[in-house]
Design an enzyme around this catalytic site. Structure first.
Site, short mmCIF file in Angstrom:
data_model
loop_
_atom_site.label_atom_id
_atom_site.label_comp_id
_atom_site.label_asym_id
_atom_site.label_seq_id
_atom_site.Cartn_x
_atom_site.Cartn_y
_atom_site.Cartn_z
N MET A 126 39.10 39.08 38.67
CA MET A 126 38.72 37.96 39.53
C MET A 126 39.85 37.61 40.51
SD MET A 126 36.74 35.53 36.76
CE MET A 126 36.17 34.36 38.00
N HIS A 127 39.50 36.80 41.49
CA HIS A 127 40.44 36.10 42.39
C HIS A 127 41.08 36.97 43.48
CE1 HIS A 127 40.06 33.14 39.24
NE2 HIS A 127 40.82 33.80 38.39
N ASP B 201 35.19 39.29 35.34
CA ASP B 201 35.44 40.01 34.09
C ASP B 201 35.13 39.20 32.83
OD1 ASP B 201 37.62 38.33 34.51
OD2 ASP B 201 39.11 39.94 34.56
#
Length: 482
Positions: free
Chosen positions: A79-80, A236
């Site tokens: 992520m991110h 995830d």
């Protein structure tokens, strides 16, 4: 047949799932991380696509018939991460990853400028999130920022390669700090903090919905059917939850890996940003989740094993397990903040420490103290989730720490919840991604999102709970915010 693709930080993994929910096979291709400056962490998006193609080729070679029968593909990913594209979908710079810390100043500015930030976004502004990264780029690389036409997350760049679509799912988008998590839509006030608008964002879909279809030329190169459905997928942790069958309120898991993650499904948006928890959308419609994160979990036990010169972590755990009640009561207390802490303290500067060392402290007591300290840190995280309205009575334990029966029992007693382990069953983001692919192709959730078989059940032990209670109270008193 369904394929799940998980774009991790260290590996791209592809998994082939049968209609009976049995894993047919999997393949992985390693990735590397670039750290050009202290605190920086980057990857080339082209490497994700190359590794995806290689992993799929391995699956095809090992299981040609099943692979060719694939009906849908699901995506999961780290992520991110910030993938910056120009108007022709060309990558403008290496992707800035989730563990990049360069944007700390930008986070402070964003929190100051928009008081409603954490209520809208479900979390405090942290350098790991996507939005502060773009504010950093605007300040330090203005020529790149001016050319940004779209910002994608890592798995969504792979989707672009597969389908030609700019799309993301609700769970992964929750980690950008641009999403109004309650409304499951982009937030104009959050976007404005980074000088962006909705036109810079991908289209939003639920994780179990169709996000696009495989382009003909890509399908031919991959050996799959043109038009194969590609699901929205998930970040995830949400994908891992789907893989473990955690899709109903109150279900959740505890990941005892390098870091420690508590993930609990909620029926509504229930934030508690003041305690550094995350409240995000789940990967299935009408569900959200709460998440607490501690930065050092099983890695703390690895650290103390190395410190003691013990080659195997299991040996330290075995010594700790052999202690009697008196030995455990005499063990020092351990604050597990070896690299700072997120939930509940949100303190990047705090560091770990032992308290109550004496001449009788030995390897067994040090090992016990570390396992107990991590358990207490997770109890802090669960308390933060409970304070926001979460109710959980059972957690699946996954990750490297799940191999220790002693630690699993300690967690059950410390958290006062039932802990279950799943042996060698396949869990993780790739399995959840494949399941989301199946849902997008019409498979029913009730028979698709099943929990893996339970290996062992651990109930809270009243005697151990009595031993832990005063030690936890002292543990809580030792942390002092600067």
């Amino acid at each position: 047949m369904y394929i799940g693709i998980d774009i991790g930080t260290s590996e791209v993994k592809a998994l082939l799932l049968g209609p009976d929910q049995c894993v047919v096979g999997s393949a992985g291709v390693a990735l590397t991380v670039s750290r050009p400056h202290p605190g920086h962490s980057e990857q080339d998006p082209a490497d994700w696509w190359g590794a995806t193609q290689a992993a799929l080729a391995s699956l095809q070679a090992a299981h040609p018939g099943e692979y060719a029968a694939t009906q849908a593909i699901g995506l999961s990913g780290q992520m991110h991460g910030a993938v910056l594209l120009d108007a022709q979908d060309r990558v403008l710079r290496p992707a800035i990853l989730w563990n990049d810390t360069r944007s700390a100043a930008e986070c402070s500015e964003m929190m100051h400028e928009l008081a409603a930030l954490s209520d809208l976004g479900g979390s405090l502004a942290m350098p790991g999130f996507t939005a502060p990264k773009l504010r950093w780029v605007a300040r330090h690389e203005p020529e790149v920022f001016r050319r940004v036409a779209k910002v994608l997350l890592p798995k969504d760049y792979v989707r672009l390669m597969l389908t030609g679509e700019h799309a993301s799912d609700m769970s992964d988008a929750s980690g950008t700090l641009w999403l109004d998590v309650r409304r499951r839509d982009w937030s104009d006030p959050l976007l404005a903090l980074t000088g962006l608008s909705r036109r810079h964002m991908p289209r939003l879909v639920e994780g179990s919905e169709v996000s696009g279809r495989l382009r003909a030329e890509v399908a031919q190169s991959l050996g799959l059917r043109p038009g194969t459905v590609v699901a929205g997928g998930a970040g995830d942790n949400a994908a891992s939850a789907v893989g473990m069958g955690a899709v109903q309120p109150g279900q959740g898991f505890l990941s005892l890996g390098t870091s420690g993650v508590l993930f609990v499904v909620t029926p509504t948006y229930q934030p508690n940003a003041a305690s550094a928890t995350h409240a995000f959308c789940h990967a299935v419609p009408g569900r959200w989740h709460q998440m607490s994160v501690m930065l050092a979990a099983a890695s703390a036990l690895q650290w103390v094993a190395k410190l003691l010169g013990t080659p195997h972590v299991a040996d330290v755990a075995a010594r700790a397990a052999a202690l009697d009640a008196a030995g455990r009561e005499a063990a020092p207390l351990f604050l597990p903040y070896l690299s700072g802490e997120r939930t509940p303290h949100n303190d990047a500067g705090v560091r770990g420490s032992f308290h109550g060392l004496d001449f009788d402290t030995d390897a067994a007591r040090l090992g016990y103290a570390v396992m107990e300290g991590v358990s207490f840190g997770l109890r802090d995280g669960l308390a933060a989730l409970n304070a926001a309205g979460s109710e959980v009575t059972r957690l699946s334990l996954v990750g490297g720490g799940a191999r220790s029966a002693f630690w699993a029992q300690m967690l059950a007693s410390a958290l006062d919840v039932e802990i279950v382990t799943h042996g060698g069953s396949a869990v993780g983001g790739a399995l959840g991604a494949a399941r989301l692919g199946a849902l997008s192709a019409g498979a029913p959730m009730a028979s698709t999102c099943l929990p893996p078989p339970v290996d062992t059940v651990y109930q809270p032990d009243p005697g151990e709970s009595v031993l832990l209670a005063p030690r936890y109270a002292l543990f809580r008193s030792l942390y002092r915010r600067p």
